[in-house]
Every structure is written in structure tokens, then in C-alpha cells.
Design an enzyme around this catalytic site. Structure first.
Site, PDB file in Angstrom:
ATOM      1  N   GLY A  37       1.087  -1.216  -0.227  1.00  0.00           N
ATOM      2  CA  GLY A  37      -0.022   0.224  -0.086  1.00  0.00           C
ATOM      3  C   GLY A  37       0.997   0.964   0.215  1.00  0.00           C
ATOM      4  CD  GLU A  52      -0.172  -5.745  -2.332  1.00  0.00           C
ATOM      5  OE1 GLU A  52      -0.420  -4.346  -1.891  1.00  0.00           O
ATOM      6  OE2 GLU A  52       1.177  -5.571  -3.435  1.00  0.00           O
TER       7      GLU A  52
END
Length: 289
Positions: A140, A163
Site C-alpha cells: 500500500g 502482496e
């Protein structure tokens, strides 16, 4: 709640204020520091013990600060950076894990959507936001960089679309913005491998604009922010809007967006002043109207 601005003596260009987002003493250390110096605001993520991971509180504070700064006519550019050794290590997975365990609806509502709202707000923001990447920008955190309008990075900065390594995909807009930043094939490789890459590779790919020595990061970001802040603000906003709205349009639609943005700024005092100053061979004086 907003704190009233405090001003230094002298012109508005020496204005300085901090903590637009007031701290609640019952909630521990403030996760975001907001400082305004003249026409430039600096948003600093201040969760260094968690590598500035983006939890619900920090995302909320960022949204509140962006709302406040949008309404501050004297702020014309924003720098986003991190404290400690990270820009942001990404979403606070530990905090979001309970929502993941609850199921898809909870995970989407409490994990994906807040992050997507934040990056969408940054992407479409009417004032330029410059990422000053001071360290790790993973997950993020990298998606925040992708959403900013301009990015500069310290030579020691490290990026990763990590991720995949924990069994999920990018959730703060990364599957959509990274290909738009650097191209489909390069983005696909980074998303599917989760590998780390340095600042120079990020620059070559087009994820960041400039790389400099660590100690030069904030001076460079401030110099760039102040240069842009000296331009006519309504024109800057019009250019940002045309770029944002046109990036996914076909060329004819994009040209129509450009035409509408141009038509909107032609009647402004600054546009008339800028063109007149050019013809008269003098420096323009922009006032933001």
C-alpha cells in the site's frame, strides 16, 4: 477538529502551522504530522515503530488532512513522506487480519475500500501531491506513490509489490495504477513476483521522477513544491484535472477534456496576466484568481 493556524510575523509566505488534525490524547501517539510552511504543506506518516503501516486510523487522518488542506487557499502544493526508515511498509495487515478472517464482505469493506478511497483521493486531488520516498515503500505504500502526481526518492529507497507473498493481490488500486504508471508487462512482473527493486529502477520504470542522495530528498521535494506553488493555482488545478480525467479516455475524448479545461481558465485573471506578461516581456504576478 481543526486547530486554528498560527502565523509567523511577516508576509503569508512565512506562515507556519502544524497539527491541522488535532490529536486525541486518549488514542496514543499521533500517526500523522501536518506542517504548513508558506504555500507548501508536508504530511508525514508517524508510525515508525510499524514502518508507517497504513491502518484505519492513519488512513482516516490522511483523509481529514487532505480535506482541510484543499480548503486552505494559501496551500498550493503538498509533500507526502514518512518518518524513520520507511515511507510506508503498506497496509497494516495485523490490524486488518480479523476482517480477512470474517470473510470477503468484511475484508472488502474494512480493508480494500478505505485504501482505495485514499489513493483515489490522492490521484484526483486538485492540488499537486509530491511523494518524497524516504525508505521502504511496500504494498500500500507503493500504491500511495503510484497515486501521487509526482514522486522523488532517496537513493536508499526500496519498493515492492509484496502482496503476492502473503497470498493476496494489491488492494489499494495497485493492479490498476501501476500498469498506468510503468506499462502492463513491467507491472505484471512486479505484481506477480513481489520482488524488491531500488530507487534507480523505479526511476527507469517511471514510478518516480527523480532519485537523489538521502540528505537531498526533502530539499529537493521542497524546491519542486515551491516551484509549482509559484504557478497560477487555478491553472495547475485545471492541468491536474485534464491529466486525471483524460488518462483513460480515447484521444478524441481526451482532447475534449483538454478543451474544456482550457476554456475554464481563459477568463481567469491569472491567465490574462500570464499571457500579457509574456507579450510585454515582464515577470507575471499571479494572485490565484
Amino acid at each position: 477538529m481543526l486547530c486554528p493556524p498560527t502565523r509567523r510575523a511577516g508576509s503569508r509566505h512565512h506562515r507556519h502551522k502544524e497539527n491541522i488534525v488535532q490529536q486525541d490524547p486518549t488514542h496514543g501517539p499521533e500517526p500523522l504530522r501536518v506542517a504548513v510552511n508558506g504555500s507548501v504543506a508536508v504530511l508525514t506518516l508517524t508510525r515508525p515503530e510499524a514502518l508507517n503501516a497504513l491502518n484505519s486510523e492513519l488512513i482516516g487522518r490522511l483523509m481529514v488532512a487532505l480535506d482541510a488542506l484543499e480548503l486552505d487557499a494559501e496551500v498550493r502544493a503538498i509533500i507526502l513522506t514518512g518518518s524513520g526508515r520507511a515511507f510506508s511498509a503498506g497496509a497494516d495487515i495485523k490490524g486488518f487480519l480479523p476482517h480477512m478472517r470474517t470473510g470477503s464482505r468484511a475484508a472488502v469493506a474494512h480493508f480494500l475500500r478505505p485504501g482505495q478511497r485514499l489513493t483515489a483521493r490522492v490521484d484526483a486531488y486538485p492540488k499537486p501531491i509530491i511523494a518524497a520516498v524516504n525508505g521502504l515503500a511496500f504494498g500500500g505504500g507503493c500504491e500511495l506513490v503510484e497515486a501521487t502526481h509526482i514522486a522523488v526518492a532517496a537513493a536508499s529507497a526500496v519498493f515492492s509489490k509484496a502482496e503476492i507473498n502473503i497470498g493476496i493481490i494489491p488492494t489499494f488500486g495497485g493492479t490498476q495504477r501501476l500498469p498506468r504508471n510503468i506499462g502492463r508487462k513491467a507491472a505484471t512482473e512486479l505484481i506477480l513476483t513481489g520482488r524488491r527493486f531500488g530507487a534507480e529502477e523505479a526511476r527507469r520504470l517511471g514510478l518516480v521522477n527523480r532519485v537523489m542522495a538521502d540528505e537531498a530528498l526533502m530539499p529537493t521535494a521542497f524546491g519542486l513544491a515551491r516551484e509549482i506553488a509559484s504557478k497560477p493555482p487555478l491553472t495547475v488545478t485545471a492541468a491536474l484535472s485534464a491529466i486525471h480525467r483524460g488518462q483513460d479516455a480515447a484521444i478524441d475524448g481526451g482532447l475534449a477534456i483538454e478543451e474544456a479545461s482550457f476554456a475554464a481558465i481563459v477568463p481567469t485573471r491569472d491567465a490574462v496576466e500570464g499571457v500579457a506578461a509574456f507579450v510585454e516581456k515582464r515577470a507575471p504576478h499571479f494572485i490565484g484568481r
